[in-house]
Write a protein that holds these residues in place. Sequence first.
Motif, PDB file in Angstrom:
ATOM      1  N   ILE A  64       0.850  -1.199   0.000  1.00 16.34           N
ATOM      2  CA  ILE A  64       0.000   0.000   0.000  1.00 16.34           C
ATOM      3  C   ILE A  64       0.883   1.247   0.000  1.00 16.34           C
ATOM      4  CG2 ILE A  64      -1.832   1.229   1.230  1.00 16.34           C
ATOM      5  CD1 ILE A  64      -2.570  -1.455   2.549  1.00 16.34           C
ATOM      6  N   GLN A  68      -2.644   6.066   0.228  1.00 19.66           N
ATOM      7  CA  GLN A  68      -3.658   5.047   0.505  1.00 19.66           C
ATOM      8  C   GLN A  68      -3.639   4.661   1.986  1.00 19.66           C
ATOM      9  OE1 GLN A  68      -2.401   2.016  -2.402  1.00 19.66           O
ATOM     10  NE2 GLN A  68      -4.525   1.918  -3.063  1.00 19.66           N
ATOM     11  N   MET A  72      -6.496   5.066   4.786  1.00 23.08           N
ATOM     12  CA  MET A  72      -6.972   3.893   5.505  1.00 23.08           C
ATOM     13  C   MET A  72      -6.920   4.146   7.013  1.00 23.08           C
ATOM     14  SD  MET A  72      -6.026   0.041   4.326  1.00 23.08           S
ATOM     15  CE  MET A  72      -4.548  -0.224   5.270  1.00 23.08           C
ATOM     16  N   ALA A  91      -6.712  -3.628   6.047  1.00 22.41           N
ATOM     17  CA  ALA A  91      -5.672  -4.145   5.141  1.00 22.41           C
ATOM     18  C   ALA A  91      -5.953  -5.593   4.766  1.00 22.41           C
ATOM     19  CB  ALA A  91      -4.298  -4.019   5.793  1.00 22.41           C
ATOM     20  N   ARG A  94      -8.800  -6.204   2.087  1.00 21.95           N
ATOM     21  CA  ARG A  94      -8.573  -5.817   0.688  1.00 21.95           C
ATOM     22  C   ARG A  94      -8.671  -7.057  -0.207  1.00 21.95           C
ATOM     23  NH1 ARG A  94      -5.052  -1.263  -0.794  1.00 21.95           N
ATOM     24  NH2 ARG A  94      -4.134  -2.722  -2.284  1.00 21.95           N
ATOM     25  N   ARG A 112      -2.520  -8.891  -6.863  1.00 22.40           N
ATOM     26  CA  ARG A 112      -2.922  -7.577  -7.384  1.00 22.40           C
ATOM     27  C   ARG A 112      -3.026  -7.621  -8.903  1.00 22.40           C
ATOM     28  NH1 ARG A 112      -0.437  -5.059  -3.818  1.00 22.40           N
ATOM     29  NH2 ARG A 112       1.609  -4.991  -4.746  1.00 22.40           N
ATOM     30  N   SER A 131      -7.781  -2.777  -4.190  1.00 30.52           N
ATOM     31  CA  SER A 131      -8.072  -2.252  -2.850  1.00 30.52           C
ATOM     32  C   SER A 131      -9.546  -2.413  -2.463  1.00 30.52           C
ATOM     33  CB  SER A 131      -7.682  -0.772  -2.778  1.00 30.52           C
ATOM     34  OG  SER A 131      -8.432  -0.027  -3.731  1.00 30.52           O
ATOM     35  N   GLN A 133     -12.765  -3.313  -0.809  1.00 31.13           N
ATOM     36  CA  GLN A 133     -12.952  -3.805   0.559  1.00 31.13           C
ATOM     37  C   GLN A 133     -14.056  -4.859   0.605  1.00 31.13           C
ATOM     38  OE1 GLN A 133     -11.566  -3.018   3.750  1.00 31.13           O
ATOM     39  NE2 GLN A 133      -9.894  -2.122   2.604  1.00 31.13           N
TER      40      GLN A 133
END
Length: 201
Positions: A64, A68, A72, A91, A94, A112, A131, A133
Amino acid sequence: MARYTGPKTKIARKFGEAIFGDDKSFEKRNYPPGQHGNNRRRGKKSEYAIQLMEKQKAKYTYGILEKQFRNMFKRATAAPGITGEVLLQLAESRLDNVVFRMGIASSRPAARQLVSHRHITVNGEKVNIPSYQLKAGDVVAVREKSKSLEAIQNSLANANHVYEWITWNTEKKEGTFVSVPQLIQIPENINVQFIVELYSK
């Protein structure tokens, strides 16, 4: 999106632990990087240095960036509960992290990439935001067309971690994010109190 692409072993050596997973190079040289290696005299770290290092460790671990991470932290501060614990829970929630935890990818950067390239669905819908959630009960799956990808198959074949807050169906190649993990369940060695103290200054 900009992200760290430099030598990972050097970063792991800086923190004194293999934060990016198994690393043979780190095992051979598990002392801080630098010209003098282990022989360099290092004075006692200041309180600020320790706090900053813990924040950097968390950022590198989860991949991250600073902006960001700061956002957060603001969300964690506004949410009910203990700020540090909520921060780590955000975290862990994610999408890229959960894809990694499920074993679909062998690392968070690989997870990712899978998410960004639309290989992953959430509740049947394609999601390409790493990212994103997740909420308790969300179903994360490998897209039908992507199930034969060699990288995914190899990762799943070598996955051997079991987490209490995640279930996985090998046949369907899908898993459920059962609940947000408690701090004690999260295996990462991060002292969230130092991060809270740093941002509270």
